[in-house]
Structures are given as structure tokens and as C-alpha cells.
Design a protein around this motif. Structure first.
Motif, PDB file in Angstrom:
ATOM      1  N   ARG A  10       5.881   2.086 -10.942  1.00  0.00           N
ATOM      2  CA  ARG A  10       7.115   1.169 -11.241  1.00  0.00           C
ATOM      3  C   ARG A  10       7.264   0.306  -9.821  1.00  0.00           C
ATOM      4  O   ARG A  10       7.100  -0.812 -10.020  1.00  0.00           O
ATOM      5  CB  ARG A  10       8.309   1.782 -11.499  1.00  0.00           C
ATOM      6  N   ASP A  11       7.204   1.073  -8.771  1.00  0.00           N
ATOM      7  CA  ASP A  11       7.425   0.380  -7.449  1.00  0.00           C
ATOM      8  C   ASP A  11       6.386  -0.623  -7.124  1.00  0.00           C
ATOM      9  O   ASP A  11       6.554  -1.634  -6.718  1.00  0.00           O
ATOM     10  CB  ASP A  11       7.549   1.323  -6.519  1.00  0.00           C
ATOM     11  N   LYS A  12       5.292  -0.294  -7.345  1.00  0.00           N
ATOM     12  CA  LYS A  12       4.013  -1.164  -7.044  1.00  0.00           C
ATOM     13  C   LYS A  12       4.123  -2.444  -7.995  1.00  0.00           C
ATOM     14  O   LYS A  12       3.922  -3.357  -7.339  1.00  0.00           O
ATOM     15  CB  LYS A  12       2.859  -0.207  -7.370  1.00  0.00           C
ATOM     16  N   ALA A  13       4.437  -2.213  -9.239  1.00  0.00           N
ATOM     17  CA  ALA A  13       4.400  -3.339 -10.098  1.00  0.00           C
ATOM     18  C   ALA A  13       5.751  -4.300  -9.785  1.00  0.00           C
ATOM     19  O   ALA A  13       5.721  -5.460  -9.619  1.00  0.00           O
ATOM     20  CB  ALA A  13       4.907  -3.050 -11.467  1.00  0.00           C
ATOM     21  N   LEU A  14       6.864  -3.691  -9.345  1.00  0.00           N
ATOM     22  CA  LEU A  14       7.936  -4.422  -8.865  1.00  0.00           C
ATOM     23  C   LEU A  14       7.550  -5.314  -7.647  1.00  0.00           C
ATOM     24  O   LEU A  14       8.078  -6.603  -7.471  1.00  0.00           O
ATOM     25  CB  LEU A  14       9.144  -3.561  -8.534  1.00  0.00           C
ATOM     26  N   LEU A  15       7.108  -4.577  -6.543  1.00  0.00           N
ATOM     27  CA  LEU A  15       7.098  -5.323  -5.201  1.00  0.00           C
ATOM     28  C   LEU A  15       5.825  -6.388  -5.342  1.00  0.00           C
ATOM     29  O   LEU A  15       5.789  -7.347  -4.818  1.00  0.00           O
ATOM     30  CB  LEU A  15       6.487  -4.275  -4.342  1.00  0.00           C
ATOM     31  N   GLU A  16       4.655  -6.038  -6.130  1.00  0.00           N
ATOM     32  CA  GLU A  16       3.730  -6.934  -6.104  1.00  0.00           C
ATOM     33  C   GLU A  16       4.329  -8.053  -7.033  1.00  0.00           C
ATOM     34  O   GLU A  16       3.900  -9.258  -6.760  1.00  0.00           O
ATOM     35  CB  GLU A  16       2.479  -6.276  -7.069  1.00  0.00           C
ATOM     36  N   LEU A  17       5.062  -7.963  -8.009  1.00  0.00           N
ATOM     37  CA  LEU A  17       5.449  -9.359  -8.502  1.00  0.00           C
ATOM     38  C   LEU A  17       6.520 -10.153  -7.531  1.00  0.00           C
ATOM     39  O   LEU A  17       6.348 -11.226  -7.820  1.00  0.00           O
ATOM     40  CB  LEU A  17       6.286  -8.789  -9.808  1.00  0.00           C
ATOM     41  N   LEU A  18       7.564  -9.340  -7.102  1.00  0.00           N
ATOM     42  CA  LEU A  18       8.408 -10.224  -6.155  1.00  0.00           C
ATOM     43  C   LEU A  18       7.574 -10.954  -5.131  1.00  0.00           C
ATOM     44  O   LEU A  18       7.736 -12.045  -4.880  1.00  0.00           O
ATOM     45  CB  LEU A  18       9.118  -9.054  -5.175  1.00  0.00           C
ATOM     46  N   TYR A  19       6.307 -10.412  -4.473  1.00  0.00           N
ATOM     47  CA  TYR A  19       5.474 -10.946  -3.449  1.00  0.00           C
ATOM     48  C   TYR A  19       4.800 -12.055  -4.229  1.00  0.00           C
ATOM     49  O   TYR A  19       4.644 -13.332  -3.881  1.00  0.00           O
ATOM     50  CB  TYR A  19       4.717 -10.089  -2.737  1.00  0.00           C
ATOM     51  N   ALA A  20       4.054 -11.770  -5.284  1.00  0.00           N
ATOM     52  CA  ALA A  20       3.409 -12.891  -6.182  1.00  0.00           C
ATOM     53  C   ALA A  20       3.851 -14.031  -6.542  1.00  0.00           C
ATOM     54  O   ALA A  20       3.429 -14.844  -6.595  1.00  0.00           O
ATOM     55  CB  ALA A  20       2.536 -12.186  -7.203  1.00  0.00           C
ATOM     56  N   THR A  21       5.386 -13.865  -6.944  1.00  0.00           N
ATOM     57  CA  THR A  21       5.818 -15.065  -7.507  1.00  0.00           C
ATOM     58  C   THR A  21       7.044 -15.483  -6.570  1.00  0.00           C
ATOM     59  O   THR A  21       7.492 -16.924  -6.685  1.00  0.00           O
ATOM     60  CB  THR A  21       6.908 -14.525  -8.760  1.00  0.00           C
ATOM     61  N   GLY A  22       7.430 -15.009  -5.526  1.00  0.00           N
ATOM     62  CA  GLY A  22       8.383 -15.453  -4.506  1.00  0.00           C
ATOM     63  C   GLY A  22       9.911 -15.540  -5.178  1.00  0.00           C
ATOM     64  O   GLY A  22      10.700 -15.945  -4.869  1.00  0.00           O
ATOM     65  N   ALA A  23       9.939 -14.674  -6.336  1.00  0.00           N
ATOM     66  CA  ALA A  23      11.179 -14.441  -6.986  1.00  0.00           C
ATOM     67  C   ALA A  23      12.255 -13.992  -6.390  1.00  0.00           C
ATOM     68  O   ALA A  23      12.231 -13.079  -5.500  1.00  0.00           O
ATOM     69  CB  ALA A  23      10.979 -13.795  -8.507  1.00  0.00           C
TER      70      ALA A  23
ATOM     71  N   ALA B 145       0.762  -1.332   0.042  1.00  0.00           N
ATOM     72  CA  ALA B 145       0.048  -0.172   0.103  1.00  0.00           C
ATOM     73  C   ALA B 145       0.915   1.152  -0.061  1.00  0.00           C
ATOM     74  O   ALA B 145       0.650   2.352  -0.563  1.00  0.00           O
ATOM     75  CB  ALA B 145      -0.934  -0.297   1.340  1.00  0.00           C
ATOM     76  N   ALA B 146       2.115   0.923   0.604  1.00  0.00           N
ATOM     77  CA  ALA B 146       2.976   2.150   0.589  1.00  0.00           C
ATOM     78  C   ALA B 146       3.558   2.649  -0.926  1.00  0.00           C
ATOM     79  O   ALA B 146       4.267   3.898  -1.113  1.00  0.00           O
ATOM     80  CB  ALA B 146       4.219   2.241   1.466  1.00  0.00           C
ATOM     81  N   THR B 147       3.234   1.726  -1.723  1.00  0.00           N
ATOM     82  CA  THR B 147       3.460   2.213  -3.266  1.00  0.00           C
ATOM     83  C   THR B 147       2.291   2.737  -4.094  1.00  0.00           C
ATOM     84  O   THR B 147       2.531   2.773  -5.230  1.00  0.00           O
ATOM     85  CB  THR B 147       4.262   1.112  -3.950  1.00  0.00           C
TER      86      THR B 147
END
Length: 312
Positions: free
Chosen positions: A144-157, A133-135
Motif C-alpha cells: 500500500r505504501d509503495k503504491a501511495l508514494l509512487e502515485l504522489l511522486y508520479a503525479t505531483g498530486a 525504496a524504503a517501502t
């Protein structure tokens, strides 16, 4: 360092780089470890003796080298670091035997120090939600930050896997097929599902932010771009997450790997099979993944102790 040892080191590094196809960073780490090892061999203290050639190295040298790593004055290594260096040395000696440069693998029987069991640091689902939510916002970097963090958490990459993605890697797969192809250690690829929140954030970033960021620099296929239009680095990603954690008011340290740990812990707590989580994380062994089951057991134990009237 004598020519025979030096030549053997170069041959081994070419072998792991070209024939085994290890990543450049991994090869560089092997080079550092073996340079340390070869330098120590040249001036090995008693009970070992300095060596000038491969066939002079004995099991005593390997054991003494491991002891040296743990107690050297300049900067003693941790058990985990010693285990890593020893793994490199053992791989080198296996190579020497396979290439018939020596008659026996003198490092075979040397065991690494026992590692303390360390539980991965994960944050709660509520803390992850606050971090994401902070992004929120319509600013280019917020998108950009929202997409980056959401993708990291969504995939565990791993963060390196995400920042190395190109636009073509996600256009069809993430937005249409709801999966992403990640390239992990050793260039191994795996397919990981991507949830609706991450897909929505990536789509917003691609449409509303990336074209403007791309115009600020030279053309690049990179998915995530910095303020000058260049590919976001691992260090940039770490700073992005730290800034979001500060804005979210989180009192715990948060790094890119925190989201990976949280991804695994939350899946297991929700009932996911450990082998499924292993595949999603890209672990070569299920033993690596099973450490997360200790986290969920600890959570259950804490809840039981707090809630059960006769638990204490």
C-alpha cells in the motif's frame, strides 16, 4: 455582534458554500476568519470605533484590523496568515456591495502585507529513490505504501487528492490509459499522466493487498485503506511518508507536499515547460508555478559556482 452583521455573515457563508460550491474545509476556514473579524469589530480599539451595523464599518476599521492581527498579544499571525484572513474579509465586503447591503466596498483599497519569497522544499532524485525504496516488500502495508508514494511522486498530486481517490477512479484510467483524473481545489478536475513505476505499484496493491485490507472493515470504495479497512486519511499519509523517510535515513524533513514540490522541481530541471507543470499541478495561475523556476535557477547557480574555474 449585532444582528445585521451576523445575518450578513451567514448569508455570505451560504453564498460561498452553495452558489460558489467551495469545499467544506474552505467554508469552515472562512467562518473562522469572519468570526474573528466580527468579534474584533464589536470591540475595535482607537483610532477605529466599535460598530453595530454594516454601514458603520470604514476603511480605517479594515486597516486597524490588519495591524491588530500582526501584533495581538495572544498569537500574532504571520504575513501569510494575515493575507489569507484579509482575502476572506475583502471577499465578504465585495459580497456586501454586490447585495446592496452597503454603498461602498471599504476593504477594496486595503493591501495585504508583503510576503517573503519562500522557495518550495524539494529533495533530490536520489533521495526520492531512497524514499520509495524504503517501502519495498510484500507485506500488505508495504504494498500500500509503495503504491501511495509512487502515485504522489508520479503525479505531483496533493495528498488530499490522492487519499480521496476511489478504486473506480484508477481501474481503467491508470492501468489502461496511463492517466489519472484528480479532483483539486474547488472540485476542479485535471488529467495527469502516471508512469510505469506507479502503475505497477498500484496494480500490485490492488491485486495482493487491498482485498485483504478491505475484508477487515466495512465496505468502502476508497482506493487506499488503513489496517482496519477504512480510508487512509491525510494524517495517515503524512505518518506513512515520515516513517519511510526514517527508514531511508533521510536527514531532511519529508512530508506529502515534499513529493509535490520535488515532482515540479524535477520536471522543470528536466526541461519541462512551466505551463505544462502548471496544468499538471492544477495551479490556477502560472505565477504560482513560476516559484519553482527559482529553485532550478538556484541549482544551476550552485553547480556553476562549484564547477567553473573562474566562478569564485
Amino acid at each position: 455582534m449585532s444582528a445585521p452583521i451576523e445575518a450578513a455573515l451567514d448569508s455570505y457563508l451560504r453564498h460561498v458554500s452553495i452558489e460558489r460550491g467551495l469545499a467544506a474545509n474552505t467554508v469552515a476556514a472562512y467562518r473562522r476568519d469572519l468570526t474573528l473579524y466580527a468579534g474584533w469589530l464589536q470591540g475595535a480599539p482607537p483610532p477605529a470605533e466599535p460598530v453595530a451595523g454594516l454601514r458603520q464599518i470604514t476603511a480605517a476599521h479594515i486597516s486597524a484590523f490588519v495591524r491588530y492581527l500582526s501584533c495581538r498579544e495572544e498569537s500574532p499571525l504571520t504575513a501569510a496568515s494575515i493575507a489569507r484572513v484579509l482575502s476572506t474579509v475583502r471577499g465578504f465586503h465585495r459580497f456586501l456591495l454586490e447585495e446592496a447591503l452597503v454603498d461602498v466596498d471599504v476593504a477594496r483599497e486595503t493591501k495585504p502585507p508583503k510576503l517573503a519569497m519562500r522557495l518550495p522544499k524539494a529533495i533530490s532524485i536520489e533521495q526520492v529513490a531512497a524514499l520509495l525504496a524504503a517501502t519495498d516488500g510484500d507485506d500488505l502495508l508495504q504494498l500500500r505504501d509503495k503504491a501511495l508514494l509512487e502515485l504522489l511522486y508520479a503525479t505531483g498530486a496533493r495528498v488530499s487528492e490522492v487519499v480521496s481517490l476511489n478504486v473506480d477512479d484508477v481501474l481503467a484510467e491508470v492501468l489502461d490509459e496511463e492517466v489519472v483524473r484528480l479532483t483539486g481545489k474547488g472540485d476542479k478536475q485535471r488529467i495527469v499522466p502516471v508512469g510505469s513505476y506507479a502503475r505497477s505499484a498500484i496494480n500490485a496493491y490492488l491485486v495482493r493487498a487491498r482485498p485483504l485490507l478491505s475484508a477487515r472493515g466495512a465496505a468502502t470504495p476508497a482506493l487506499f485503506l488503513g489496517v482496519r479497512g477504512q480510508r487512509v486519511s491525510r494524517q495517515n499519509a503524512w505518518l506513512i511518508i515520515r516513517a519511510a523517510a526514517e527508514r531511508a535515513g533521510l536527514s531532511v524533513a519529508v512530508s506529502p507536499h515534499t513529493l509535490r514540490h520535488s515532482f515540479a522541481t524535477h520536471l522543470l530541471a528536466g526541461g519541462a515547460d512551466v505551463r505544462v507543470v502548471q496544468e499538471l499541478l492544477g495551479h490556477s495561475s502560472v505565477a504560482t508555478t513560476q516559484i519553482y523556476t527559482l529553485v532550478t535557477v538556484d541549482t544551476l547557480r550552485d553547480m556553476y559556482t562549484t564547477a567553473h574555474p573562474r566562478a569564485r
